[in-house]
Scaffold this motif. Structure first.
Motif, PDB file in Angstrom:
ATOM      1  N   GLN A 258       0.834  -1.209   0.000  1.00  7.28           N
ATOM      2  CA  GLN A 258       0.000   0.000   0.000  1.00  7.28           C
ATOM      3  C   GLN A 258       0.869   1.259   0.000  1.00  7.28           C
ATOM      4  OE1 GLN A 258      -3.329   0.001  -0.513  1.00  7.28           O
ATOM      5  NE2 GLN A 258      -2.955  -2.190  -0.771  1.00  7.28           N
ATOM      6  N   GLN A 259       2.012   1.208   0.667  1.00  2.00           N
ATOM      7  CA  GLN A 259       2.935   2.347   0.655  1.00  2.00           C
ATOM      8  C   GLN A 259       3.481   2.570  -0.757  1.00  2.00           C
ATOM      9  OE1 GLN A 259       5.733   1.124   3.768  1.00  2.00           O
ATOM     10  NE2 GLN A 259       4.967   2.799   5.049  1.00  2.00           N
ATOM     11  N   VAL A 260       3.884   1.493  -1.427  1.00  2.00           N
ATOM     12  CA  VAL A 260       4.395   1.596  -2.794  1.00  2.00           C
ATOM     13  C   VAL A 260       3.311   2.160  -3.709  1.00  2.00           C
ATOM     14  CG1 VAL A 260       5.187   0.271  -4.811  1.00  2.00           C
ATOM     15  CG2 VAL A 260       6.110  -0.246  -2.535  1.00  2.00           C
ATOM     16  N   ILE A 261       2.114   1.631  -3.589  1.00  2.00           N
ATOM     17  CA  ILE A 261       1.003   2.079  -4.436  1.00  2.00           C
ATOM     18  C   ILE A 261       0.689   3.553  -4.183  1.00  2.00           C
ATOM     19  CG2 ILE A 261      -1.482   1.831  -4.828  1.00  2.00           C
ATOM     20  CD1 ILE A 261      -0.997  -1.234  -4.433  1.00  2.00           C
ATOM     21  N   ARG A 262       0.704   3.957  -2.928  1.00  2.00           N
ATOM     22  CA  ARG A 262       0.426   5.358  -2.600  1.00  2.00           C
ATOM     23  C   ARG A 262       1.459   6.286  -3.237  1.00  2.00           C
ATOM     24  NH1 ARG A 262      -0.873   4.507   2.156  1.00  2.00           N
ATOM     25  NH2 ARG A 262       1.158   4.566   3.153  1.00  2.00           N
ATOM     26  N   ILE A 263       2.723   5.926  -3.160  1.00  2.00           N
ATOM     27  CA  ILE A 263       3.776   6.752  -3.756  1.00  2.00           C
ATOM     28  C   ILE A 263       3.658   6.747  -5.273  1.00  2.00           C
ATOM     29  CG2 ILE A 263       6.266   6.933  -4.149  1.00  2.00           C
ATOM     30  CD1 ILE A 263       6.567   5.804  -1.221  1.00  2.00           C
ATOM     31  N   ALA A 264       3.558   5.555  -5.864  1.00  2.00           N
ATOM     32  CA  ALA A 264       3.499   5.451  -7.324  1.00  2.00           C
ATOM     33  C   ALA A 264       2.260   6.132  -7.894  1.00  2.00           C
ATOM     34  CB  ALA A 264       3.544   3.986  -7.746  1.00  2.00           C
ATOM     35  N   SER A 265       1.133   5.983  -7.219  1.00  2.00           N
ATOM     36  CA  SER A 265      -0.111   6.560  -7.743  1.00  2.00           C
ATOM     37  C   SER A 265      -0.120   8.081  -7.674  1.00  2.00           C
ATOM     38  CB  SER A 265      -1.327   5.976  -7.030  1.00  2.00           C
ATOM     39  OG  SER A 265      -1.351   6.361  -5.678  1.00  2.00           O
ATOM     40  N   SER A 266       0.764   8.664  -6.884  1.00  2.08           N
ATOM     41  CA  SER A 266       0.835  10.124  -6.821  1.00  2.08           C
ATOM     42  C   SER A 266       1.391  10.716  -8.122  1.00  2.08           C
ATOM     43  CB  SER A 266       1.679  10.577  -5.627  1.00  2.08           C
ATOM     44  OG  SER A 266       3.047  10.289  -5.839  1.00  2.08           O
ATOM     45  N   TYR A 267       1.954   9.864  -8.982  1.00  2.00           N
ATOM     46  CA  TYR A 267       2.516  10.322 -10.250  1.00  2.00           C
ATOM     47  C   TYR A 267       1.582  10.095 -11.435  1.00  2.00           C
ATOM     48  CZ  TYR A 267       6.896  10.723  -7.739  1.00  2.00           C
ATOM     49  OH  TYR A 267       7.867  11.081  -6.844  1.00  2.00           O
ATOM     50  N   VAL A 268       0.432   9.498 -11.198  1.00  2.00           N
ATOM     51  CA  VAL A 268      -0.465   9.143 -12.301  1.00  2.00           C
ATOM     52  C   VAL A 268      -1.902   9.536 -11.983  1.00  2.00           C
ATOM     53  CG1 VAL A 268       0.989   7.198 -13.011  1.00  2.00           C
ATOM     54  CG2 VAL A 268      -0.890   6.808 -11.424  1.00  2.00           C
ATOM     55  N   LEU A 269      -2.730   9.504 -13.014  1.00  2.00           N
ATOM     56  CA  LEU A 269      -4.141   9.805 -12.824  1.00  2.00           C
ATOM     57  C   LEU A 269      -4.961   8.548 -12.586  1.00  2.00           C
ATOM     58  CD1 LEU A 269      -4.557  12.484 -15.634  1.00  2.00           C
ATOM     59  CD2 LEU A 269      -4.254  12.849 -13.187  1.00  2.00           C
ATOM     60  N   GLU A 270      -4.481   7.413 -13.081  1.00  2.00           N
ATOM     61  CA  GLU A 270      -5.191   6.145 -12.964  1.00  2.00           C
ATOM     62  C   GLU A 270      -4.194   5.028 -12.695  1.00  2.00           C
ATOM     63  OE1 GLU A 270      -8.002   4.264 -15.945  1.00  2.00           O
ATOM     64  OE2 GLU A 270      -7.939   6.370 -16.580  1.00  2.00           O
ATOM     65  N   PHE A 271      -4.611   4.037 -11.931  1.00  2.00           N
ATOM     66  CA  PHE A 271      -3.757   2.865 -11.785  1.00  2.00           C
ATOM     67  C   PHE A 271      -4.602   1.651 -11.475  1.00  2.00           C
ATOM     68  CE2 PHE A 271      -4.176   4.039  -7.375  1.00  2.00           C
ATOM     69  CZ  PHE A 271      -4.124   2.841  -6.694  1.00  2.00           C
ATOM     70  N   GLU A 272      -4.022   0.505 -11.718  1.00  2.00           N
ATOM     71  CA  GLU A 272      -4.678  -0.772 -11.460  1.00  2.00           C
ATOM     72  C   GLU A 272      -3.680  -1.644 -10.727  1.00  2.00           C
ATOM     73  OE1 GLU A 272      -5.634  -4.605 -14.228  1.00  2.00           O
ATOM     74  OE2 GLU A 272      -6.168  -2.639 -15.020  1.00  2.00           O
ATOM     75  N   THR A 273      -4.122  -2.278  -9.671  1.00  2.00           N
ATOM     76  CA  THR A 273      -3.235  -3.172  -8.930  1.00  2.00           C
ATOM     77  C   THR A 273      -3.405  -4.582  -9.468  1.00  2.00           C
ATOM     78  OG1 THR A 273      -3.411  -1.783  -6.981  1.00  2.00           O
ATOM     79  CG2 THR A 273      -2.609  -4.018  -6.648  1.00  2.00           C
ATOM     80  N   TYR A 274      -2.317  -5.153  -9.948  1.00  2.00           N
ATOM     81  CA  TYR A 274      -2.339  -6.505 -10.495  1.00  2.00           C
ATOM     82  C   TYR A 274      -2.144  -7.535  -9.384  1.00  2.00           C
ATOM     83  CZ  TYR A 274      -0.977 -10.554 -13.257  1.00  2.00           C
ATOM     84  OH  TYR A 274      -0.889 -11.800 -13.780  1.00  2.00           O
ATOM     85  N   SER A 275      -1.202  -7.267  -8.502  1.00  2.79           N
ATOM     86  CA  SER A 275      -0.963  -8.148  -7.360  1.00  2.79           C
ATOM     87  C   SER A 275      -0.305  -7.334  -6.263  1.00  2.79           C
ATOM     88  CB  SER A 275      -0.088  -9.347  -7.755  1.00  2.79           C
ATOM     89  OG  SER A 275       1.240  -8.929  -7.992  1.00  2.79           O
TER      90      SER A 275
END
Length: 110
Positions: free
Chosen positions: A82-99
């Motif tokens: 969740q920490q990785v996703i929070r940081i990475a998603s701050s750079y994009v408008l949309e994201f999808e979690t695969y695993s």
């Protein structure tokens, strides 16, 4: 534009955040009930330990090369994910979690 974020050896990396002395050492994380290898450090891979290896078959190799093995801590891995996703998603408008260790980010230029 698309970007893929794949956290290599993610479970091992999470374990290393708890114990930095594991850095540059062979480390494996085992599945539920410590049955099979589900994550391997580069050092463990270099010893020839395959993914999904039954831990009991590699017990002697683990001992011979001081391979550190850990029972999976899925709550920790989810928290770190969740920490990785929070940081990475701050750079994009949309994201999808695969695993848990592989968020798929869709970069949309504005």
């Amino acid at each position: 534009m698309y970007a893929l974020v794949d956290c290599n050896n993610f479970f091992v990396s999470c374990e290393r955040t708890l114990d930095p002395s594991l850095e540059n050492k062979p480390v494996v994380v085992l599945s539920n009930n410590d049955g099979c290898v589900v994550s391997r450090s580069k050092e463990a891979k270099d010893l020839g330990i395959p993914m999904a290896a039954p831990a009991f078959k590699y017990k002697e190799l683990f001992k011979q090369h001081d391979v550190k093995s850990f029972s999976a801590k899925f709550e920790l891995y989810n928290f770190k994910s969740q920490q990785v996703i929070r940081i990475a998603s701050s750079y994009v408008l949309e994201f999808e979690t695969y695993s848990i260790d592989y968020p798929k980010l869709i970069l949309i230029e504005s």
